[in-house]
Design a protein around this motif. Structure first.
Motif, short mmCIF file in Angstrom:
data_model
loop_
_atom_site.label_atom_id
_atom_site.label_comp_id
_atom_site.label_asym_id
_atom_site.label_seq_id
_atom_site.Cartn_x
_atom_site.Cartn_y
_atom_site.Cartn_z
N LEU A 40 45.32 36.80 8.36
CA LEU A 40 44.66 36.01 7.32
C LEU A 40 43.62 35.09 7.96
O LEU A 40 43.88 34.45 8.97
CB LEU A 40 45.70 35.18 6.57
N GLN A 41 42.46 35.05 7.35
CA GLN A 41 41.37 34.20 7.83
C GLN A 41 41.33 32.93 6.99
O GLN A 41 41.48 33.00 5.77
CB GLN A 41 40.03 34.94 7.70
N PRO A 42 41.10 31.77 7.61
CA PRO A 42 40.96 30.54 6.82
C PRO A 42 39.80 30.66 5.83
O PRO A 42 38.82 31.37 6.08
CB PRO A 42 40.66 29.47 7.87
N ALA A 43 39.92 29.96 4.72
CA ALA A 43 38.88 29.99 3.68
C ALA A 43 37.62 29.30 4.20
O ALA A 43 37.68 28.18 4.73
CB ALA A 43 39.38 29.29 2.42
N THR A 44 36.52 29.97 4.04
CA THR A 44 35.24 29.40 4.45
C THR A 44 34.67 28.55 3.31
O THR A 44 35.18 28.56 2.20
CB THR A 44 34.23 30.51 4.80
N GLU A 45 33.58 27.88 3.61
CA GLU A 45 32.91 27.07 2.59
C GLU A 45 32.44 27.96 1.43
O GLU A 45 32.53 27.57 0.26
CB GLU A 45 31.72 26.35 3.22
N GLN A 46 31.99 29.16 1.76
CA GLN A 46 31.55 30.11 0.72
C GLN A 46 32.72 30.55 -0.16
O GLN A 46 32.58 30.68 -1.37
CB GLN A 46 30.90 31.33 1.36
N ASP A 47 33.88 30.77 0.46
CA ASP A 47 35.07 31.15 -0.31
C ASP A 47 35.43 30.04 -1.29
O ASP A 47 35.67 30.30 -2.47
CB ASP A 47 36.27 31.40 0.62
N LEU A 48 35.46 28.82 -0.80
CA LEU A 48 35.84 27.68 -1.65
C LEU A 48 34.83 27.47 -2.77
O LEU A 48 35.21 27.12 -3.89
CB LEU A 48 35.99 26.41 -0.80
N TYR A 49 33.56 27.69 -2.46
CA TYR A 49 32.52 27.56 -3.49
C TYR A 49 32.77 28.56 -4.62
O TYR A 49 32.67 28.22 -5.79
CB TYR A 49 31.14 27.80 -2.84
#
Length: 142
Positions: A40-49
């Motif tokens: 699992l990869q941590p959520a990026t800023e783009q994911d959170l957006y």
């Protein structure tokens, strides 16, 4: 020349080769390895957006459909948190690789969804909630 085969005969003729093929070449569902990315990869800023935009969109649509604000916000927030936990293991890249506590995820998700909803559909957010958010934003700017 037309051969008259009944469905029973046809099934008997084909069943042995299919069985042998599946047995010898291990073409069975349980033996298939899952090719998905297991890490699992941590959520990026783009994911959170993306997640906060989807949450705000749901909140706006639900409010317009007559669903009460707290209930709509609860569903949007819970969905956001479930996605972050399921797809990213509860980790956010900006905060490191450690899993965030569920309460922190809920608080952050709720705040992000509400601030985004205020931008896109301010009439769907109760005035007292808007005032609270504006107060928090002013305090954080200092």
């Amino acid at each position: 020349m037309f051969i008259n085969l009944s469905s029973n005969k046809f099934l008997k003729i084909l069943s042995l080769p299919i069985f042998l093929y599946l047995t010898f070449f291990e073409i069975t569902i349980p033996s298939k390895e899952i090719k998905a990315n297991n890490k699992l990869q941590p959520a990026t800023e783009q994911d959170l957006y993306l997640y906060k935009g989807m949450g705000a969109s749901y909140l706006c649509i639900a409010s317009e459909a007559g669903i009460e604000f707290p209930q709509a916000l609860g569903v949007a927030t819970a969905t956001y948190v479930q996605v972050v936990e399921g797809k990213h293991g509860g980790a956010v890249k900006e905060l490191g690789d450690d899993k965030l506590e569920r309460e922190k995820l809920f608080a952050g998700a709720e705040f992000q969804i509400v601030t985004t909803a205020i931008q896109y559909c301010p009439d769907s957010v109760p005035k007292e909630v808007t005032k609270k958010v504006e107060k928090i934003l002013k305090e954080n700017k200092k």
